[in-house]
Design a protein around this motif. Structure first.
Motif, mmCIF file in Angstrom:
data_model
loop_
_atom_site.group_PDB
_atom_site.id
_atom_site.type_symbol
_atom_site.label_atom_id
_atom_site.label_comp_id
_atom_site.label_asym_id
_atom_site.label_seq_id
_atom_site.Cartn_x
_atom_site.Cartn_y
_atom_site.Cartn_z
ATOM 1 N N ALA A 114 0.857 -0.705 -0.164
ATOM 2 C CA ALA A 114 -0.251 0.057 -0.163
ATOM 3 C C ALA A 114 0.808 1.795 -0.103
ATOM 4 O O ALA A 114 0.738 2.346 -0.625
ATOM 5 N N ASP A 115 1.979 0.877 0.379
ATOM 6 C CA ASP A 115 3.018 2.093 0.435
ATOM 7 C C ASP A 115 3.496 2.953 -1.016
ATOM 8 O O ASP A 115 4.285 3.630 -1.328
ATOM 9 N N ILE A 116 2.900 2.074 -2.175
ATOM 10 C CA ILE A 116 4.317 2.141 -3.622
ATOM 11 C C ILE A 116 3.446 2.789 -4.159
ATOM 12 O O ILE A 116 1.809 1.602 -4.712
ATOM 13 N N SER A 117 3.532 4.007 -4.648
ATOM 14 C CA SER A 117 2.428 4.363 -5.679
ATOM 15 C C SER A 117 2.519 4.188 -6.710
ATOM 16 O O SER A 117 3.989 5.191 -7.120
ATOM 17 N N ILE A 118 1.637 4.128 -7.693
ATOM 18 C CA ILE A 118 1.433 4.495 -9.383
ATOM 19 C C ILE A 118 1.196 4.956 -10.084
ATOM 20 O O ILE A 118 -0.038 5.445 -9.889
#
Length: 314
Positions: free
Chosen positions: A72-76
Motif C-alpha cells: 500500500a506504500d507503493i504509489s503508481i
C-alpha cells in the motif's frame, strides 16, 4: 699540517652522519609515537577486528515500523480500468519480495524498477523513487487497440502487436474494441511480448486508426488478408473492414506503410466520410457493397453479388 687536516676530515664526516641519523630517528619517533596518533590507530584496528561482533549486537533498524514498507506504500501512475488492480502486488511478488519490505534495503528500488519494466501492461518506467511516504513510480501503460479473434478465444493487442493479458478484460470491455479476424497464427510468447505476425501488426495499426470511428461507420471487424506466399511482407497485404450490413471496405495497406502512392490514413477516413455523407450509410441502397477507398482518385464500389464494377463514386 696538511697531513693532520687530511686525517681528521673522515672522522668529522662520520660524526656528522651519526648525528644526522640520530636526528632522523628522533624525528620519526616524534612523528609516529604520538599519543593521539597511536590512539587513532588502536581505534581503527579495534573497529576492524570487532566490527562483526559490534554489528550483530546492534538493533535491527529494518525491523522497526518506521523503516518498513508495504504494498500500500507503493504509489503508481493511475492505470486505465482494464489494468489489473493488483498490478503492484504482482510486481512485488515477481521481484521475490514479501511484506513488510525494508526501506534500508539498497536493492529494493532497483529490483522493483526492473520488474515494473517487465510487466506486460507497462510500456515505459520513467522513475522509481524512495520518498518519505513510500515508493513513487512514474510509468506509462500499453494501450489496447483491438481484439484478435481465434478459435481459442479473444486476445487483446496494442498498436505494436504486443499481446496484453486476456484475463484482465471482461466481456463488456471486449465490446469496446475493434475485432480482428482471419488471423492464422497464435501468439509466439506470453503477454507483454510481440505476437510475431505481420498481419496482426498491420491490423493493430489499422485498429488504432479506425477505432475512434468504429461506431460512426457501423464497423464490425478488421480482416487480415491471407498470406499469398511465405515471403510476403506487410506492404504486400491489403486489409479490409466489414460493416454490420455486410459491406466490405477495402482499406488498402497498413497505416504505417511506406508504399509509393498509398493514401494516408487521414485521406482514407476522409473517403469514408465523403461516401457516408453522400449515401447516408455504407450499406444503403442495394447493398451490401465492396467499397474500395485506397485508389488515388476515386472511390470504387460494386454490389458484392455483382461481378461487374459499378462506376466510380465522385
Amino acid at each position: 699540517m696538511m697531513a693532520t687536516r687530511t686525517k681528521s676530515a673522515p672522522r668529522r664526516t662520520k660524526r656528522s652522519a651519526e648525528k644526522n641519523s640520530r636526528k632522523a630517528g628522533n624525528f620519526l619517533t616524534r612523528l609516529f609515537f604520538q599519543p593521539k596518533l597511536l590512539f587513532g590507530l588502536a581505534v581503527l584496528v579495534s573497529i576492524f577486528v570487532f566490527f562483526p561482533q559490534i554489528r550483530s549486537a546492534l538493533p535491527d533498524l529494518g525491523s522497526r515500523e518506521e523503516f518498513q514498507l508495504r504494498i500500500a506504500d507503493i504509489s503508481i501512475t493511475p492505470a486505465p480500468r482494464w489494468v489489473a488492480e493488483d498490478l503492484v502486488a504482482q510486481v512485488v511478488a515477481r521481484a521475490g519480495r514479501t511484506e513488510p519490505m525494508s526501506r534500508l534495503d539498497k536493492t529494493l528500488v532497483e529490483d522493483l524498477a526492473a520488474e515494473f519494466k517487465r510487466h506486460p501492461w507497462v510500456a515505459n518506467v520513467s522513475r522509481v523513487r524512495l520518498a518519505s511516504t513510500g515508493i513513487e513510480v512514474d510509468l506509462s501503460y500499453r494501450q489496447p487497440v483491438g481484439m484478435v479473434q481465434l478459435k481459442q478465444g479473444i486476445y487483446p493487442v496494442d498498436a505494436n502487436g504486443t499481446l496484453l493479458p486476456p484475463e484482465d478484460f471482461s466481456a463488456d470491455d471486449i465490446k469496446h474494441f475493434p475485432l480482428i479476424r482471419n488471423v492464422k497464427s497464435t501468439p509466439q510468447g506470453p503477454a507483454g511480448t510481440n505476437w510475431g505476425d505481420e498481419g496482426v501488426l498491420g491490423a493493430a495499426q489499422l485498429a488504432e486508426v479506425v477505432g475512434p470511428h468504429w461506431n460512426q461507420f457501423n464497423l464490425v471487424a478488421i480482416h487480415v488478408p491471407d498470406r499469398t506466399s511465405a515471403s510476403a511482407t506487410l506492404d504486400d497485404m491489403i486489409f479490409e473492414l466489414s460493416t454490420a450490413g455486410g459491406s466490405r471496405i477495402v482499406w488498402g495497406r497498413a497505416p504505417e506503410s511506406k508504399h509509393p502512392g498509398e493514401l494516408t490514413p487521414e485521406q482514407k477516413i476522409g473517403r469514408l466520410e465523403e461516401y457516408q455523407s453522400k449515401y447516408g450509410v455504407l450499406d444503403k441502397s442495394h447493398g451490401p457493397y465492396r467499397i474500395e477507398i485506397y485508389h488515388w482518385k476515386d472511390i470504387l464500389r460494386r454490389p458484392l453479388s455483382a461481378q461487374a464494377e459499378t462506376p466510380p463514386v465522385r
